[in-house]
Motif scaffolding. Structure first.
Motif, PDB file in Angstrom:
ATOM      1  N   ALA A  10      28.984 104.604 -36.310  1.00 34.15           N
ATOM      2  CA  ALA A  10      29.236 103.764 -35.322  1.00 34.15           C
ATOM      3  C   ALA A  10      30.766 103.296 -35.482  1.00 34.15           C
ATOM      4  O   ALA A  10      31.281 103.090 -34.193  1.00 34.15           O
ATOM      5  CB  ALA A  10      28.246 102.766 -35.296  1.00 34.15           C
ATOM      6  N   VAL A 166      27.720 104.549 -25.439  1.00 32.35           N
ATOM      7  CA  VAL A 166      26.385 104.873 -26.422  1.00 32.35           C
ATOM      8  C   VAL A 166      25.265 105.575 -25.764  1.00 32.35           C
ATOM      9  O   VAL A 166      25.268 106.020 -24.567  1.00 32.35           O
ATOM     10  CB  VAL A 166      25.621 103.555 -26.257  1.00 32.35           C
ATOM     11  CG1 VAL A 166      26.732 102.459 -27.289  1.00 32.35           C
ATOM     12  CG2 VAL A 166      25.310 102.919 -25.337  1.00 32.35           C
ATOM     13  N   GLU A 169      19.293 106.534 -25.896  1.00 32.23           N
ATOM     14  CA  GLU A 169      18.252 106.146 -26.953  1.00 32.23           C
ATOM     15  C   GLU A 169      18.647 104.757 -27.182  1.00 32.23           C
ATOM     16  O   GLU A 169      17.655 103.754 -27.366  1.00 32.23           O
ATOM     17  CB  GLU A 169      18.248 106.854 -28.121  1.00 32.23           C
ATOM     18  CG  GLU A 169      17.943 108.361 -27.804  1.00 32.23           C
ATOM     19  CD  GLU A 169      18.103 109.053 -29.210  1.00 32.23           C
ATOM     20  OE1 GLU A 169      19.133 109.143 -30.020  1.00 32.23           O
ATOM     21  OE2 GLU A 169      17.386 110.078 -29.330  1.00 32.23           O
ATOM     22  N   ILE A 170      19.705 104.372 -27.335  1.00 34.28           N
ATOM     23  CA  ILE A 170      20.315 102.917 -27.582  1.00 34.28           C
ATOM     24  C   ILE A 170      19.960 102.072 -26.582  1.00 34.28           C
ATOM     25  O   ILE A 170      19.407 100.847 -26.722  1.00 34.28           O
ATOM     26  CB  ILE A 170      21.653 102.925 -27.977  1.00 34.28           C
ATOM     27  CG1 ILE A 170      21.943 103.516 -29.290  1.00 34.28           C
ATOM     28  CG2 ILE A 170      22.203 101.394 -28.155  1.00 34.28           C
ATOM     29  CD1 ILE A 170      23.622 103.823 -29.912  1.00 34.28           C
ATOM     30  N   LEU A 173      16.109 101.457 -26.818  1.00 37.19           N
ATOM     31  CA  LEU A 173      15.776 100.438 -27.709  1.00 37.19           C
ATOM     32  C   LEU A 173      16.034  99.031 -27.359  1.00 37.19           C
ATOM     33  O   LEU A 173      15.086  98.379 -27.540  1.00 37.19           O
ATOM     34  CB  LEU A 173      16.503 100.885 -29.259  1.00 37.19           C
ATOM     35  CG  LEU A 173      16.378  99.813 -30.468  1.00 37.19           C
ATOM     36  CD1 LEU A 173      14.781  99.672 -30.758  1.00 37.19           C
ATOM     37  CD2 LEU A 173      17.247 100.082 -31.407  1.00 37.19           C
ATOM     38  N   LEU A 191      21.573  94.310 -30.977  1.00 34.73           N
ATOM     39  CA  LEU A 191      21.231  95.480 -31.901  1.00 34.73           C
ATOM     40  C   LEU A 191      22.382  95.821 -32.960  1.00 34.73           C
ATOM     41  O   LEU A 191      23.302  95.346 -33.004  1.00 34.73           O
ATOM     42  CB  LEU A 191      20.979  96.865 -31.092  1.00 34.73           C
ATOM     43  CG  LEU A 191      20.303  96.609 -30.036  1.00 34.73           C
ATOM     44  CD1 LEU A 191      20.418  97.936 -29.226  1.00 34.73           C
ATOM     45  CD2 LEU A 191      18.764  96.410 -30.260  1.00 34.73           C
ATOM     46  N   VAL A 193      23.534  99.157 -34.612  1.00 35.91           N
ATOM     47  CA  VAL A 193      23.466 100.631 -34.797  1.00 35.91           C
ATOM     48  C   VAL A 193      24.218 101.403 -35.680  1.00 35.91           C
ATOM     49  O   VAL A 193      25.194 100.810 -36.074  1.00 35.91           O
ATOM     50  CB  VAL A 193      23.880 100.995 -33.259  1.00 35.91           C
ATOM     51  CG1 VAL A 193      22.674 100.525 -32.315  1.00 35.91           C
ATOM     52  CG2 VAL A 193      25.081 100.826 -32.933  1.00 35.91           C
ATOM     53  N   LEU A 196      26.746 105.569 -32.495  1.00 31.99           N
ATOM     54  CA  LEU A 196      26.891 105.241 -31.135  1.00 31.99           C
ATOM     55  C   LEU A 196      26.057 106.531 -30.316  1.00 31.99           C
ATOM     56  O   LEU A 196      26.001 106.387 -29.316  1.00 31.99           O
ATOM     57  CB  LEU A 196      28.346 105.303 -30.345  1.00 31.99           C
ATOM     58  CG  LEU A 196      29.095 104.030 -31.090  1.00 31.99           C
ATOM     59  CD1 LEU A 196      30.495 103.928 -30.507  1.00 31.99           C
ATOM     60  CD2 LEU A 196      28.295 102.899 -31.007  1.00 31.99           C
ATOM     61  N   SER A 198      23.145 108.014 -31.567  1.00 31.25           N
ATOM     62  CA  SER A 198      21.824 108.146 -31.750  1.00 31.25           C
ATOM     63  C   SER A 198      21.065 106.697 -31.975  1.00 31.25           C
ATOM     64  O   SER A 198      22.172 105.946 -32.592  1.00 31.25           O
ATOM     65  CB  SER A 198      21.752 109.108 -33.205  1.00 31.25           C
ATOM     66  OG  SER A 198      20.327 109.230 -33.671  1.00 31.25           O
ATOM     67  N   VAL A 199      19.927 106.687 -31.898  1.00 34.62           N
ATOM     68  CA  VAL A 199      19.268 105.576 -32.074  1.00 34.62           C
ATOM     69  C   VAL A 199      18.645 105.562 -33.606  1.00 34.62           C
ATOM     70  O   VAL A 199      18.293 104.493 -34.075  1.00 34.62           O
ATOM     71  CB  VAL A 199      18.082 105.261 -31.083  1.00 34.62           C
ATOM     72  CG1 VAL A 199      17.002 105.884 -31.848  1.00 34.62           C
ATOM     73  CG2 VAL A 199      17.776 103.452 -31.203  1.00 34.62           C
ATOM     74  N   GLY A 202      18.991 102.146 -36.000  1.00 28.54           N
ATOM     75  CA  GLY A 202      19.175 101.108 -34.973  1.00 28.54           C
ATOM     76  C   GLY A 202      17.696 100.156 -35.154  1.00 28.54           C
ATOM     77  O   GLY A 202      16.676 100.571 -35.199  1.00 28.54           O
TER      78      GLY A 202
END
Length: 241
Positions: A10, A166, A169-170, A173, A191, A193, A196, A198-199, A202
């Motif tokens: 990230a 991002v 998925e982020i 979340l 959050l 993470v 950036l 994928s979650v 995270g």
């Protein structure tokens, strides 16, 4: 998405993103939270009527449909505020909804309700490859995602708009974190993470119903997002239910 982009941490992805962003030009001074919201409401025929200092009610066609006090609108219920003020309750709700988080009750007093990203010293984060972001959510949507980076010239950190960068998925979340709190229809979710794109990895660090929308409208780098418009739309929507 390339394999190279997927492999970036990230922090690495943020550095690349930041290099591509220009400092936005401001033709006028930024509006305050109340001014941004009042403008968005007026565009929809809703009148913001001041009651006392910092307190307003919203009227639409002669009916009161909501209000605003100390950066909190009526999209935030009294029950949700009680949950957010009690670390044990917030953790229980996040666990019940299976939302990954990094809140621990034993030391929750120290880490609970983390400050806005613009007030976080990112150099002190334990994971040097991770990034702290704040997503402002309204209803079922994360409208804006920002982070902060150290200012090379010193002074307060610089806010950066990450909304278009991002992974979806982020966003989800952040929305899951917000919706884990009953009666909470708007607020900022912080959050951490690891990527950036994928979650995975995270976690939710905190939820703040009092967060300012100003840095989301006027980031130091990037376009900015119309959070006030999303709030106004949802206030009007809930009034029609």
């Amino acid at each position: 998405m390339t394999a190279e982009a997927t492999a970036r941490s990230a922090a690495q992805a943020l550095a690349v993103h930041l290099d591509a962003l220009a400092q936005p030009e401001r033709s006028q001074a930024p509006l305050s939270d109340s001014q941004l919201l009042a403008r968005a409401l007026a565009a929809r025929g809703i009148r913001a009527k001041r009651i006392t200092e910092g307190r307003w009610v919203f009227e639409f066609r002669g009916n009161v449909i909501g209000g605003f006090a100390n950066r909190v609108t009526t999209l935030v219920s009294a029950h949700s505020r009680r949950v957010l003020r009690d670390p044990a309750q917030l953790i229980a709700h996040l666990d019940l909804m299976e939302v990954p988080h990094a809140l621990e009750y034993d030391d929750a007093e120290d880490q609970f309700q983390p400050p806005l990203p613009i007030e976080i010293d990112l150099t002190q984060d334990r994971d040097k490859e991770a990034v702290l972001v704040q997503a402002y959510c309204v209803g079922k949507r994360a409208v804006s995602v920002i982070t902060a980076v150290p200012n090379p010239e010193g002074g307060k950190s610089l806010t950066v708009d990450l909304t278009g960068r991002v992974a979806e998925e982020i966003f989800q979340l952040a929305v899951d974190g917000l919706r884990a709190v009953p009666g909470l229809l708007a607020g900022a979710v912080t959050l951490r993470v690891s990527s950036l794109d994928s979650v995975e990895g995270g976690v939710v660090l905190g939820i703040d119903e009092t967060a300012s929308i100003v840095p989301h409208h006027y980031p130091d780098r990037g376009q900015g997002q119309p959070v006030a418009d999303a709030l106004a739309e949802h206030i009007l929507f809930t009034a029609a239910l």
